[in-house]
Design a protein around this motif. Structure first.
Motif, PDB file in Angstrom:
ATOM      1  N   ASP A 298       0.827  -1.206   0.000  1.00 14.81           N
ATOM      2  CA  ASP A 298       0.000   0.000   0.000  1.00 14.81           C
ATOM      3  C   ASP A 298       0.861   1.255   0.000  1.00 14.81           C
ATOM      4  O   ASP A 298       0.521   2.242  -0.637  1.00 14.81           O
ATOM      5  N   ALA A 299       1.990   1.209   0.704  1.00 11.57           N
ATOM      6  CA  ALA A 299       2.869   2.386   0.772  1.00 11.57           C
ATOM      7  C   ALA A 299       3.395   2.753  -0.614  1.00 11.57           C
ATOM      8  O   ALA A 299       3.432   3.930  -0.981  1.00 11.57           O
TER       9      ALA A 299
ATOM     10  N   LEU B 194       0.475   4.107  -2.684  1.00 17.00           N
ATOM     11  CA  LEU B 194       0.162   5.480  -2.260  1.00 17.00           C
ATOM     12  C   LEU B 194       1.110   6.488  -2.898  1.00 17.00           C
ATOM     13  O   LEU B 194       0.685   7.566  -3.316  1.00 17.00           O
TER      14      LEU B 194
ATOM     15  N   ARG C 135      -0.229   9.532  -5.203  1.00 15.93           N
ATOM     16  CA  ARG C 135       0.040  10.934  -4.853  1.00 15.93           C
ATOM     17  C   ARG C 135       0.720  11.669  -6.005  1.00 15.93           C
ATOM     18  O   ARG C 135       0.445  12.841  -6.250  1.00 15.93           O
TER      19      ARG C 135
ATOM     20  N   ILE D  25      -6.630   7.273  -2.390  1.00 16.18           N
ATOM     21  CA  ILE D  25      -5.588   7.587  -1.414  1.00 16.18           C
ATOM     22  C   ILE D  25      -6.128   7.457   0.009  1.00 16.18           C
ATOM     23  O   ILE D  25      -5.496   6.844   0.875  1.00 16.18           O
ATOM     24  N   GLU D  26      -7.306   8.004   0.241  1.00 15.07           N
ATOM     25  CA  GLU D  26      -7.910   7.913   1.579  1.00 15.07           C
ATOM     26  C   GLU D  26      -8.130   6.459   1.992  1.00 15.07           C
ATOM     27  O   GLU D  26      -7.858   6.082   3.140  1.00 15.07           O
TER      28      GLU D  26
ATOM     29  N   GLU E 117      -4.753   4.872   2.787  1.00 13.60           N
ATOM     30  CA  GLU E 117      -4.248   5.399   4.058  1.00 13.60           C
ATOM     31  C   GLU E 117      -5.003   4.789   5.238  1.00 13.60           C
ATOM     32  O   GLU E 117      -4.397   4.451   6.261  1.00 13.60           O
ATOM     33  N   GLU E 118      -6.307   4.605   5.080  1.00  9.44           N
ATOM     34  CA  GLU E 118      -7.118   3.986   6.131  1.00  9.44           C
ATOM     35  C   GLU E 118      -6.688   2.540   6.354  1.00  9.44           C
ATOM     36  O   GLU E 118      -6.552   2.095   7.493  1.00  9.44           O
TER      37      GLU E 118
ATOM     38  N   ARG F 187      -3.515   2.317   8.351  1.00  7.70           N
ATOM     39  CA  ARG F 187      -3.657   2.626   9.780  1.00  7.70           C
ATOM     40  C   ARG F 187      -4.226   1.448  10.571  1.00  7.70           C
ATOM     41  O   ARG F 187      -4.078   1.401  11.786  1.00  7.70           O
TER      42      ARG F 187
END
Length: 122
Positions: A59-60, A63, A67, A112-113, A116-117, A120
């Motif tokens: 995911d990183a 992302l 971006r 992206i959201e 990011e979720e 986390r």
């Protein structure tokens, strides 16, 4: 992250690219080759970076590419504004391109959201 989400975003980004390439024809007629070149490079980067994101194993990494795609979409917007302000694009073409760009931006922001979720979550 479902591949379908990436596919839809990439399809919208391709639609943006087609729209902007059509607008670039007006820039040729108005003798704005530098702006045209910058605009076309930026718009090509959007679907390319979404495709890169789709192929990442983390995911990183995904992302990072999303971006970059979002930044390129913002760059497209800035170039379109400059062209419109200079009178090198008709208001109709400008509005159409910006509308398509806004759709792409929203899709990218949502992707992206979501990533990011996911990042986390434990």
């Amino acid at each position: 992250m479902p591949k379908r989400s990436f596919h839809r975003a990439r399809a919208a980004a391709r639609a943006l690219s087609y729209s902007v390439h059509g607008a670039a024809d007006e820039l040729i007629a108005r003798r704005s080759p530098g702006l045209r070149s910058q605009l076309l490079r930026a718009v090509a980067s959007v679907p390319a970076n979404i495709a890169e994101a789709e192929q990442q194993t983390s995911d990183a990494q995904a992302l990072n590419f999303l971006r970059i795609a979002l930044g390129s979409a913002n760059e497209v917007g800035a170039h379109l504004e400059t062209a419109a302000d200079a009178g090198a694009l008709s208001p109709k073409v400008y509005t159409a391109c910006q509308g398509t760009r806004q759709v792409v931006k929203v899709m990218l922001q949502r992707l992206i959201e979501r990533l990011e979720e996911q990042a986390r979550r434990p």
